[in-house]
Design a protein around this motif. Structure first.
Motif, PDB file in Angstrom:
ATOM      1  N   GLY A   1       0.768  -1.243   0.000  1.00 44.03           N
ATOM      2  CA  GLY A   1       0.000   0.000   0.000  1.00 44.03           C
ATOM      3  C   GLY A   1       0.799   1.293   0.000  1.00 44.03           C
ATOM      4  N   ALA A   2       2.122   1.186  -0.094  1.00 43.74           N
ATOM      5  CA  ALA A   2       2.928   2.410  -0.181  1.00 43.74           C
ATOM      6  C   ALA A   2       2.608   3.132  -1.494  1.00 43.74           C
ATOM      7  CB  ALA A   2       4.417   2.070  -0.134  1.00 43.74           C
ATOM      8  N   THR A   3       2.523   4.451  -1.436  1.00 41.57           N
ATOM      9  CA  THR A   3       2.181   5.208  -2.641  1.00 41.57           C
ATOM     10  C   THR A   3       3.277   6.181  -3.072  1.00 41.57           C
ATOM     11  OG1 THR A   3       1.053   6.863  -1.300  1.00 41.57           O
ATOM     12  CG2 THR A   3      -0.309   5.100  -2.220  1.00 41.57           C
ATOM     13  N   ILE A   4       4.226   6.428  -2.163  1.00 42.69           N
ATOM     14  CA  ILE A   4       5.342   7.322  -2.504  1.00 42.69           C
ATOM     15  C   ILE A   4       6.644   6.651  -2.079  1.00 42.69           C
ATOM     16  CG2 ILE A   4       6.360   9.617  -2.216  1.00 42.69           C
ATOM     17  CD1 ILE A   4       3.667  10.602  -1.141  1.00 42.69           C
TER      18      ILE A   4
ATOM     19  N   ARG B   1       3.323   2.957 -10.850  1.00 41.50           N
ATOM     20  CA  ARG B   1       2.123   2.843 -10.005  1.00 41.50           C
ATOM     21  C   ARG B   1       2.298   3.587  -8.679  1.00 41.50           C
ATOM     22  NH1 ARG B   1       2.736  -3.569  -8.388  1.00 41.50           N
ATOM     23  NH2 ARG B   1       4.642  -3.671  -9.604  1.00 41.50           N
ATOM     24  N   VAL B   2       3.520   4.070  -8.408  1.00 42.72           N
ATOM     25  CA  VAL B   2       3.749   4.920  -7.235  1.00 42.72           C
ATOM     26  C   VAL B   2       4.421   6.207  -7.683  1.00 42.72           C
ATOM     27  CG1 VAL B   2       3.986   3.095  -5.494  1.00 42.72           C
ATOM     28  CG2 VAL B   2       5.993   3.822  -6.811  1.00 42.72           C
ATOM     29  N   LYS B   3       4.462   7.179  -6.775  1.00 42.65           N
ATOM     30  CA  LYS B   3       5.181   8.424  -7.039  1.00 42.65           C
ATOM     31  C   LYS B   3       6.622   8.267  -6.550  1.00 42.65           C
ATOM     32  CE  LYS B   3       1.687  10.947  -8.469  1.00 42.65           C
ATOM     33  NZ  LYS B   3       1.594  11.168  -9.909  1.00 42.65           N
ATOM     34  N   TRP B   4       7.546   8.778  -7.325  1.00 40.38           N
ATOM     35  CA  TRP B   4       8.966   8.704  -6.989  1.00 40.38           C
ATOM     36  C   TRP B   4       9.477  10.094  -6.612  1.00 40.38           C
ATOM     37  CZ3 TRP B   4      11.305   3.949  -6.883  1.00 40.38           C
ATOM     38  CH2 TRP B   4      10.572   2.902  -7.449  1.00 40.38           C
ATOM     39  N   HIS B   5      10.013  10.176  -5.381  1.00 36.39           N
ATOM     40  CA  HIS B   5      10.555  11.457  -4.920  1.00 36.39           C
ATOM     41  C   HIS B   5      12.065  11.339  -4.725  1.00 36.39           C
ATOM     42  CE1 HIS B   5       6.620  13.229  -3.007  1.00 36.39           C
ATOM     43  NE2 HIS B   5       6.396  12.673  -4.176  1.00 36.39           N
TER      44      HIS B   5
END
Ligand code: PLP
Length: 216
Positions: free
Chosen positions: A39-42, A61-65
């Motif tokens: 469930g991690a999104t970032i 499928r996730v955001k990359w910071h």
């Protein structure tokens, strides 16, 4: 405890409005994939190369910071890989990000990294220079300041950390109140495994957690 158990426990604990960023430093892409499937999104990455490998497995499928220091010779790649750059601490690096974004028709949300503990070895802009830097970056059309990030001093005890987080919140609110054009003060990124609860108490809405998720 598995990655899944650790992550679910943290997700359950976070108040509404606080987002979790999984700090993937030195972790295998497979471990990060487990976090994403839980469930991690970032995902926050310190290095362009590590992000490249992890992104090849996990995709968008996730955001990359980007949460690590960025060198100007890596900007071109970073602009392609990341959805947000949290470690902007000079006009020069912002200008380079803007230039590279313009070339590929991209638009980059950034956070200004603040060296709140005034540690000589650390990157980040000094607290009294934040406003000047935010104003300068606001002139770049393909970059948008979305808030502030800090890595508080490791040496700080509980009260020390609280004090740093409080200072960050004050700077954040002051700049927000300026209502500068092309600046949207939405994220206050602070707090790690040992300090995120305290950071949230003081106003963080993006916490970067690594070891508490990945340790067994
Ligand atoms: C490693 C790292 C984190 C996570 O720290 P943990 O103590 O492992 O939770 C957060 N932010 C940055 C910039 C980091 O380098």
């Amino acid at each position: 405890m598995t990655i899944k158990d650790n992550l679910l426990e943290i997700l359950r604990e976070l108040p509404d409005g606080v987002e979790l960023e999984v700090a993937g430093k030195t972790r295998k892409p497979e471990e990060m994939l487990e976090a994403v499937e839980t469930g991690a999104t970032i995902i926050g990455e310190n290095y362009v190369q590590e992000a490249e490998r992890a992104r090849a497995l996990i995709g968008d499928r996730v955001k990359w910071h980007l949460i690590g220091h960025l060198q100007s010779n890596k900007v071109k790649k970073a602009v392609r890989l990341f959805d947000m750059i949290e470690s902007v601490d000079s006009v020069e690096i912002a200008r380079e990000i803007d230039k590279r974004c313009r070339q590929v028709g991209k638009f980059m949300p950034v956070l200004v990294e603040v060296n709140i503990g005034r540690e000589p070895q650390k990157s980040g802009v000094l607290p009294e220079r934040v406003e000047e830097l935010v104003r300068a970056i606001s002139a770049f059309p393909n970059v948008r300041v979305m808030g502030l990030m800090t890595i508080e001093p490791r040496s700080a005890d509980h009260e020390g950390s609280r004090c740093y987080f409080k200072q960050m919140k004050n700077i954040f609110e002051r700049i927000k109140n300026l209502a500068l054009p092309n600046v949207e003060m939405r994220y206050l990124s602070m707090g790690m495994s040992d300090s995120y609860r305290l950071a949230i108490e003081q106003g963080a809405n993006l916490v970067r957690i690594g070891s508490k998720i990945f340790r067994d």
